[in-house]
Design a protein around this motif. Structure first.
Motif, PDB file in Angstrom:
ATOM      1  N   GLU A  15       4.749   1.812  -9.379  1.00  0.00           N
ATOM      2  CA  GLU A  15       5.071   0.423  -9.698  1.00  0.00           C
ATOM      3  C   GLU A  15       6.282  -0.072  -8.904  1.00  0.00           C
ATOM      4  OE1 GLU A  15       5.629   0.536 -13.941  1.00  0.00           O
ATOM      5  OE2 GLU A  15       3.480   0.794 -14.304  1.00  0.00           O
ATOM      6  N   THR A  16       7.172   0.835  -8.533  1.00  0.00           N
ATOM      7  CA  THR A  16       8.444   0.477  -7.906  1.00  0.00           C
ATOM      8  C   THR A  16       8.388   0.476  -6.385  1.00  0.00           C
ATOM      9  OG1 THR A  16       9.555   1.520  -9.783  1.00  0.00           O
ATOM     10  CG2 THR A  16      10.918   1.035  -7.874  1.00  0.00           C
ATOM     11  N   TYR A  17       7.683   1.432  -5.818  1.00  0.00           N
ATOM     12  CA  TYR A  17       7.705   1.618  -4.372  1.00  0.00           C
ATOM     13  C   TYR A  17       6.452   1.037  -3.731  1.00  0.00           C
ATOM     14  CZ  TYR A  17      11.659   4.697  -5.089  1.00  0.00           C
ATOM     15  OH  TYR A  17      12.880   5.195  -5.432  1.00  0.00           O
ATOM     16  N   ASN A  18       6.648   0.511  -2.515  1.00  0.00           N
ATOM     17  CA  ASN A  18       5.540  -0.002  -1.727  1.00  0.00           C
ATOM     18  C   ASN A  18       5.757   0.467  -0.290  1.00  0.00           C
ATOM     19  OD1 ASN A  18       3.186  -1.443  -1.211  1.00  0.00           O
ATOM     20  ND2 ASN A  18       4.291  -3.315  -0.741  1.00  0.00           N
ATOM     21  N   LYS A  19       4.667   0.585   0.453  1.00  0.00           N
ATOM     22  CA  LYS A  19       4.751   1.094   1.828  1.00  0.00           C
ATOM     23  C   LYS A  19       5.498   2.423   1.837  1.00  0.00           C
ATOM     24  CE  LYS A  19       4.338  -1.987   5.269  1.00  0.00           C
ATOM     25  NZ  LYS A  19       4.869  -2.802   6.347  1.00  0.00           N
ATOM     26  N   SER A  20       4.995   3.334   1.020  1.00  0.00           N
ATOM     27  CA  SER A  20       5.614   4.649   0.886  1.00  0.00           C
ATOM     28  C   SER A  20       4.579   5.750   1.012  1.00  0.00           C
ATOM     29  CB  SER A  20       6.295   4.780  -0.484  1.00  0.00           C
ATOM     30  OG  SER A  20       7.337   3.845  -0.609  1.00  0.00           O
ATOM     31  N   ILE A  21       5.060   6.880   1.497  1.00  0.00           N
ATOM     32  CA  ILE A  21       4.292   8.120   1.472  1.00  0.00           C
ATOM     33  C   ILE A  21       4.851   8.900   0.289  1.00  0.00           C
ATOM     34  CG2 ILE A  21       3.647  10.233   2.697  1.00  0.00           C
ATOM     35  CD1 ILE A  21       2.772   7.711   4.200  1.00  0.00           C
ATOM     36  N   ILE A  22       3.988   9.293  -0.629  1.00  0.00           N
ATOM     37  CA  ILE A  22       4.424   9.988  -1.837  1.00  0.00           C
ATOM     38  C   ILE A  22       3.733  11.343  -1.897  1.00  0.00           C
ATOM     39  CG2 ILE A  22       4.517   9.913  -4.361  1.00  0.00           C
ATOM     40  CD1 ILE A  22       4.189   6.737  -3.939  1.00  0.00           C
ATOM     41  N   SER A  23       4.539  12.401  -1.892  1.00  0.00           N
ATOM     42  CA  SER A  23       4.010  13.757  -2.049  1.00  0.00           C
ATOM     43  C   SER A  23       4.014  14.101  -3.526  1.00  0.00           C
ATOM     44  CB  SER A  23       4.880  14.766  -1.294  1.00  0.00           C
ATOM     45  OG  SER A  23       4.848  14.513   0.082  1.00  0.00           O
ATOM     46  N   LEU A  24       2.854  14.452  -4.042  1.00  0.00           N
ATOM     47  CA  LEU A  24       2.730  14.826  -5.447  1.00  0.00           C
ATOM     48  C   LEU A  24       2.994  16.311  -5.626  1.00  0.00           C
ATOM     49  CD1 LEU A  24      -0.595  12.995  -6.386  1.00  0.00           C
ATOM     50  CD2 LEU A  24       1.748  12.125  -6.542  1.00  0.00           C
ATOM     51  N   GLY A  25       3.269  16.698  -6.875  1.00  0.00           N
ATOM     52  CA  GLY A  25       3.277  18.112  -7.208  1.00  0.00           C
ATOM     53  C   GLY A  25       1.844  18.610  -7.189  1.00  0.00           C
ATOM     54  N   GLY A  26       1.658  19.907  -7.035  1.00  0.00           N
ATOM     55  CA  GLY A  26       0.308  20.470  -6.932  1.00  0.00           C
ATOM     56  C   GLY A  26      -0.592  20.149  -8.116  1.00  0.00           C
ATOM     57  N   GLY A  27      -0.022  20.063  -9.307  1.00  0.00           N
ATOM     58  CA  GLY A  27      -0.833  19.806 -10.493  1.00  0.00           C
ATOM     59  C   GLY A  27      -0.920  18.357 -10.906  1.00  0.00           C
ATOM     60  N   THR A  28      -0.183  17.494 -10.255  1.00  0.00           N
ATOM     61  CA  THR A  28      -0.096  16.089 -10.691  1.00  0.00           C
ATOM     62  C   THR A  28      -1.455  15.418 -10.910  1.00  0.00           C
ATOM     63  OG1 THR A  28       2.022  15.874  -9.523  1.00  0.00           O
ATOM     64  CG2 THR A  28       0.955  13.840 -10.215  1.00  0.00           C
ATOM     65  N   MET A  44       0.831  -1.193   0.000  1.00  0.00           N
ATOM     66  CA  MET A  44       0.000   0.000   0.000  1.00  0.00           C
ATOM     67  C   MET A  44       0.874   1.255   0.000  1.00  0.00           C
ATOM     68  SD  MET A  44      -2.782   1.303   2.781  1.00  0.00           S
ATOM     69  CE  MET A  44      -1.968   2.602   3.645  1.00  0.00           C
ATOM     70  N   ASN A  45       0.448   2.259  -0.751  1.00  0.00           N
ATOM     71  CA  ASN A  45       1.086   3.569  -0.747  1.00  0.00           C
ATOM     72  C   ASN A  45       0.064   4.618  -0.334  1.00  0.00           C
ATOM     73  OD1 ASN A  45       3.748   2.944  -1.638  1.00  0.00           O
ATOM     74  ND2 ASN A  45       2.950   2.636  -3.699  1.00  0.00           N
ATOM     75  N   ILE A  84      -3.682   2.253  -3.283  1.00  0.00           N
ATOM     76  CA  ILE A  84      -3.295   3.637  -2.999  1.00  0.00           C
ATOM     77  C   ILE A  84      -4.387   4.313  -2.180  1.00  0.00           C
ATOM     78  CG2 ILE A  84      -2.831   5.908  -4.026  1.00  0.00           C
ATOM     79  CD1 ILE A  84      -1.860   4.358  -6.545  1.00  0.00           C
ATOM     80  N   THR A  85      -3.978   4.990  -1.121  1.00  0.00           N
ATOM     81  CA  THR A  85      -4.884   5.865  -0.392  1.00  0.00           C
ATOM     82  C   THR A  85      -4.436   7.289  -0.685  1.00  0.00           C
ATOM     83  OG1 THR A  85      -5.220   4.250   1.377  1.00  0.00           O
ATOM     84  CG2 THR A  85      -5.751   6.544   1.885  1.00  0.00           C
ATOM     85  N   SER A  86      -5.314   8.073  -1.292  1.00  0.00           N
ATOM     86  CA  SER A  86      -4.971   9.460  -1.610  1.00  0.00           C
ATOM     87  C   SER A  86      -5.597  10.386  -0.573  1.00  0.00           C
ATOM     88  CB  SER A  86      -5.440   9.828  -3.018  1.00  0.00           C
ATOM     89  OG  SER A  86      -6.831   9.657  -3.147  1.00  0.00           O
ATOM     90  N   ILE A  87      -4.805  11.364  -0.169  1.00  0.00           N
ATOM     91  CA  ILE A  87      -5.253  12.310   0.854  1.00  0.00           C
ATOM     92  C   ILE A  87      -5.087  13.725   0.317  1.00  0.00           C
ATOM     93  CG2 ILE A  87      -4.898  13.176   3.202  1.00  0.00           C
ATOM     94  CD1 ILE A  87      -3.657  10.391   3.842  1.00  0.00           C
ATOM     95  N   TYR A  88      -6.172  14.457   0.309  1.00  0.00           N
ATOM     96  CA  TYR A  88      -6.169  15.855  -0.118  1.00  0.00           C
ATOM     97  C   TYR A  88      -5.901  16.730   1.094  1.00  0.00           C
ATOM     98  CZ  TYR A  88      -8.294  20.347  -1.635  1.00  0.00           C
ATOM     99  OH  TYR A  88      -8.553  21.670  -1.913  1.00  0.00           O
ATOM    100  N   LEU A  89      -4.775  17.427   1.069  1.00  0.00           N
ATOM    101  CA  LEU A  89      -4.461  18.404   2.119  1.00  0.00           C
ATOM    102  C   LEU A  89      -5.069  19.731   1.700  1.00  0.00           C
ATOM    103  CD1 LEU A  89      -0.741  17.492   2.906  1.00  0.00           C
ATOM    104  CD2 LEU A  89      -2.827  16.679   4.022  1.00  0.00           C
ATOM    105  N   GLN A  90      -6.230  20.001   2.231  1.00  0.00           N
ATOM    106  CA  GLN A  90      -6.997  21.177   1.834  1.00  0.00           C
ATOM    107  C   GLN A  90      -6.545  22.394   2.645  1.00  0.00           C
ATOM    108  OE1 GLN A  90     -11.224  21.008   2.650  1.00  0.00           O
ATOM    109  NE2 GLN A  90     -11.644  22.099   0.749  1.00  0.00           N
ATOM    110  N   THR A  91      -6.222  23.458   1.925  1.00  0.00           N
ATOM    111  CA  THR A  91      -5.735  24.685   2.553  1.00  0.00           C
ATOM    112  C   THR A  91      -6.479  25.858   1.934  1.00  0.00           C
ATOM    113  OG1 THR A  91      -3.584  23.598   2.707  1.00  0.00           O
ATOM    114  CG2 THR A  91      -3.633  25.955   3.161  1.00  0.00           C
TER     115      THR A  91
END
Length: 172
Positions: free
Chosen positions: A68-81, A1-2, A96-103
């Motif tokens: 595809e390569t990483y597992n058990k990772s926290i991945i920060s995306l670019g703002g536009g990704t 899971m990522n 994948i669990t995606s989390i929206y950091l709303q500001t």
């Protein structure tokens, strides 16, 4: 899971991602840093030399590679990704669990005004009001994508630890 953190630039994806990775013993990866290593140049220089379309194509390619390569990772995306190519669909995978950091607009304007020289999309904006208008337009365009995250966490008036703890409670 990522676990993937998404949100507008300045929402705290990198800071919160590093802290969250430490707390749950996951690897941490910043997609922009990964792109810079792969392309052997800064995001600002990629934008300047090759343009946004080239960058967005590479960003999508590297997002797929990372997932595809990483597992058990926290991945920060670019703002536009999440807003380009088929990236949002890629982020909807079961693993994948995606989390929206709303500001909020005001908070983003405050955070980004001082560091705009390091951010290629806003480095040309000299007035706070111009920056606020720029962010407002982007948030309007991007909120559709961000709001499709699996979880949503507000970062306003919270420190890194408070946001991290809120994420941990939502994940458990």
């Amino acid at each position: 899971m990522n676990i993937v953190l998404m949100g507008y630039m300045g929402s705290g994806k990198s800071l919160i991602g590093r802290e969250l990775a430490k707390k749950i013993n996951f690897k941490y990866l910043d997609l922009d840093d990964f792109i810079e290593v792969k392309e052997k140049k800064s995001i600002a220089n990629i934008f300047k030399e090759k343009g946004e379309i080239y960058f967005r194509k590479k960003e999508s390619q590297y997002l797929k590679e990372v997932l595809e390569t990483y597992n058990k990772s926290i991945i920060s995306l670019g703002g536009g990704t999440p807003c380009f190519a088929d990236n949002l669909e890629i982020l909807k995978q079961e693993s994948i669990t995606s989390i929206y950091l709303q500001t909020s607009l005001d908070e983003l304007t405050k955070r980004l005004f001082e560091e705009r020289s390091k951010r290629p999309l806003i480095s040309h904006l000299q007035k706070k009001e111009d920056l606020k208008d720029f962010i407002r337009k982007h948030l309007f365009e991007r909120s559709f994508y961000y709001n499709q995250g699996d979880l949503k966490v507000s970062t306003d008036a919270k420190n890194v630890n408070q946001v991290t703890e809120e994420i941990l409670s939502l994940l458990s």
